[in-house]
Design a protein around this motif. Structure first.
Motif, short mmCIF file in Angstrom:
data_model
loop_
_atom_site.label_atom_id
_atom_site.label_comp_id
_atom_site.label_asym_id
_atom_site.label_seq_id
_atom_site.Cartn_x
_atom_site.Cartn_y
_atom_site.Cartn_z
N LYS A 178 42.19 -51.09 -35.64
CA LYS A 178 41.80 -50.44 -34.42
C LYS A 178 42.55 -49.34 -34.30
O LYS A 178 44.02 -49.51 -33.86
CB LYS A 178 41.58 -51.44 -33.14
CG LYS A 178 40.65 -52.34 -33.12
CD LYS A 178 39.42 -51.91 -32.82
CE LYS A 178 38.11 -52.54 -32.84
NZ LYS A 178 37.05 -51.60 -32.83
N VAL A 179 42.36 -47.98 -34.12
CA VAL A 179 43.42 -47.06 -33.79
C VAL A 179 42.70 -45.91 -32.63
O VAL A 179 41.43 -45.75 -32.70
CB VAL A 179 43.78 -46.29 -35.23
CG1 VAL A 179 44.58 -47.22 -36.13
CG2 VAL A 179 42.60 -45.51 -35.78
N ASP A 180 43.55 -45.22 -32.16
CA ASP A 180 42.94 -44.29 -31.35
C ASP A 180 43.03 -42.82 -32.00
O ASP A 180 42.45 -41.99 -31.55
CB ASP A 180 43.78 -44.14 -29.95
CG ASP A 180 43.59 -45.52 -29.23
OD1 ASP A 180 42.66 -45.89 -28.81
OD2 ASP A 180 44.90 -45.87 -28.85
N GLY A 181 43.76 -42.56 -32.88
CA GLY A 181 44.20 -41.22 -33.52
C GLY A 181 44.41 -41.45 -35.09
O GLY A 181 45.25 -42.45 -35.34
N VAL A 182 44.13 -40.64 -35.82
CA VAL A 182 44.35 -40.36 -37.23
C VAL A 182 44.91 -39.22 -37.86
O VAL A 182 44.27 -38.15 -37.27
CB VAL A 182 43.31 -40.75 -38.20
CG1 VAL A 182 43.72 -41.18 -39.63
CG2 VAL A 182 42.12 -41.86 -37.71
N PHE A 183 46.13 -39.34 -38.28
CA PHE A 183 46.89 -38.14 -38.59
C PHE A 183 46.75 -37.88 -40.16
O PHE A 183 47.29 -38.96 -40.76
CB PHE A 183 48.27 -37.90 -38.04
CG PHE A 183 48.31 -37.74 -36.76
CD1 PHE A 183 48.40 -36.40 -36.34
CD2 PHE A 183 48.11 -38.69 -35.80
CE1 PHE A 183 48.26 -36.27 -34.81
CE2 PHE A 183 48.24 -38.34 -34.18
CZ PHE A 183 48.19 -37.15 -33.81
N ILE A 184 46.08 -36.98 -40.81
CA ILE A 184 46.01 -36.87 -42.22
C ILE A 184 47.28 -35.81 -42.67
O ILE A 184 47.29 -34.77 -42.25
CB ILE A 184 44.68 -36.41 -42.56
CG1 ILE A 184 43.72 -37.38 -42.10
CG2 ILE A 184 44.58 -36.09 -43.96
CD1 ILE A 184 42.15 -37.02 -41.85
N GLU A 185 47.95 -36.43 -43.50
CA GLU A 185 49.30 -35.76 -44.08
C GLU A 185 49.20 -35.83 -45.32
O GLU A 185 50.30 -36.60 -46.00
CB GLU A 185 50.34 -36.42 -43.22
CG GLU A 185 50.63 -36.20 -41.60
CD GLU A 185 51.04 -34.67 -41.33
OE1 GLU A 185 51.27 -33.98 -42.28
OE2 GLU A 185 50.98 -34.55 -40.09
N ILE A 186 48.35 -35.31 -46.01
CA ILE A 186 48.25 -35.39 -47.45
C ILE A 186 48.58 -34.01 -48.35
O ILE A 186 47.93 -33.85 -49.20
CB ILE A 186 46.95 -36.05 -48.06
CG1 ILE A 186 45.84 -35.42 -47.60
CG2 ILE A 186 47.03 -37.50 -47.79
CD1 ILE A 186 44.62 -35.93 -48.29
#
Ligand SMILES: Cc1cc2nc3c(=O)[nH]c(=O)nc-3n(C[C@H](O)[C@H](O)[C@H](O)COP(=O)(O)OP(=O)(O)OC[C@H]3O[C@@H](n4cnc5c(N)ncnc54)[C@H](O)[C@@H]3O)c2cc1C
Length: 309
Positions: free
Chosen positions: A230-238
């Motif tokens: 369960k998360v409120d935000g996803v940061f994509i750092e690829i």
């Protein structure tokens, strides 16, 4: 008819290129802007900007319209086309475009930017700006006391996780492989930060949420079982994809394919060829930094022209 020789040809119509064009014009130089589109990343991704000084909260589209209005006041010629090759013969640069045109200039500023590398998983595109982000400096503040995940176990991912841990209630860092790739210093900081949990062998499969992100689903690469967080935000750092194809073989790149520049002047290893903004090896990829770079390169190009003419 004799072909016009510009003082500066700028490639890229994002914040870096437009600022370079404004500054070039203000140096009383003959400037040409060649760009695939006006606006760059922030216009394409329809984002809210809260960190551009003097403007408070503003949409990326409105901010870039302000840049564009400013540029129009100076009547800088704009060619909507794609640069495909740059060649230097003597003191003159030849820029070839996708529409099979060629332009001549005494200096060139490359400001063709980059795009964040997407994960290309279900839900990612639909939830950009609604919990999916590629920029922790831009959006991290929105996650105070919330739960976030960072995808990518390299330095960028770890630095994003460390930044978020100062605000968020809990941070997960998901790494696809069996080992993280961040350097030892970042790993030690993360180890001491109780709010961060690193999950290796995690293959993110789906980002879910009706209006905003509420869940992510990843597969454990060892057990092959699907897991839910369960998360409120996803940061994509690829990583990112810099638009450097047309300068391959001409300038030096770092291992991320970004153009190596002198941070004081924006010069590349080719005299008269400068680079600004996200395309460069500058650490911080931000609008205000890109604009500053554009200004720096135009001023450097002006000094360069004084010396060669
Ligand atoms: C989703 C998202 C949210 C963001 N939020 C923020 C934020 O809140 N605050 C902030 O400061 N920063 C934010 N950023 C980062 C910011 O957008 C970049 O740092 C900034 O746009 C870099 O500007 P640039 O001019 O270097 O490159 P870009 O904006 O990428 O512009 C490059 C330009 O070059 C053109 N181009 C590319 N290749 C060629 C070619 N071969 N020939 C001609 N033209 C070409 C492109 O069409 C484009 O016009 C965000 C980025 C993303 C993706």
């Amino acid at each position: 008819m004799k072909q016009k020789l510009y003082d500066i040809i700028i490639i890229g119509g994002g914040p870096a290129g437009m600022t370079a064009a404004i500054y070039g014009h203000r140096e009383n130089l003959d400037v040409l802007l060649i760009t695939k589109d006006i606006g760059g990343q922030i216009k394409r991704k329809s984002v809210e900007i809260e960190n551009y000084p003097g403007l408070g909260k503003i949409s990326g589209k409105s901010l870039i319209e302000k840049f564009e209005e400013h540029l129009k006041e100076f009547k800088v010629p704009v060619v909507l086309d794609k640069a495909v090759k740059i060649k230097k013969t003597g003191k003159v640069f030849f820029v070839s475009t996708g529409d099979k045109k060629q332009f001549k200039g005494l200096s060139v500023i490359v400001a063709s930017g980059a795009d964040p590398r997407p994960l290309e998983v279900t839900g990612e595109k639909e939830l950009i700006g609604r919990g999916v982000s590629y920029c922790v400096t831009c959006d991290g503040m929105l996650y105070k006391d919330r739960i976030t995940a960072v995808v990518g176990g390299g330095n960028a991912g770890f630095e994003a996780g460390i930044f978020l841990s100062r605000l968020a209630k809990q941070v997960y860092i998901l790494e696809y492989g069996p080992k993280v790739r961040a350097d030892k210093t970042n790993q030690q900081i993360v180890k001491k930060t109780q709010k961060i949990k690193v999950i290796t062998n995690a293959d993110l499969k789906e980002i879910k949420g009706k209006n905003f992100v509420d869940t992510i689903i990843y597969q454990d690469n060892i057990t092959k079982k699907a897991k839910t967080l369960k998360v409120d935000g996803v940061f994509i750092e690829i990583g990112s994809i810099p638009a450097t194809g047309f300068v391959k073989g001409l300038v030096d790149f770092n291992k991320r394919d970004e153009i190596k520049v002198n941070p004081q002047t924006g010069e590349t290893k080719i005299f008269g060829l400068f680079a600004a903004g996200d395309i460069t090896d500058n650490k911080y990829k931000q609008i205000v930094v890109a604009a500053g770079d554009g200004a720096r390169c135009a001023l450097s190009a002006s000094r360069y022209l004084q010396n060669i003419i």
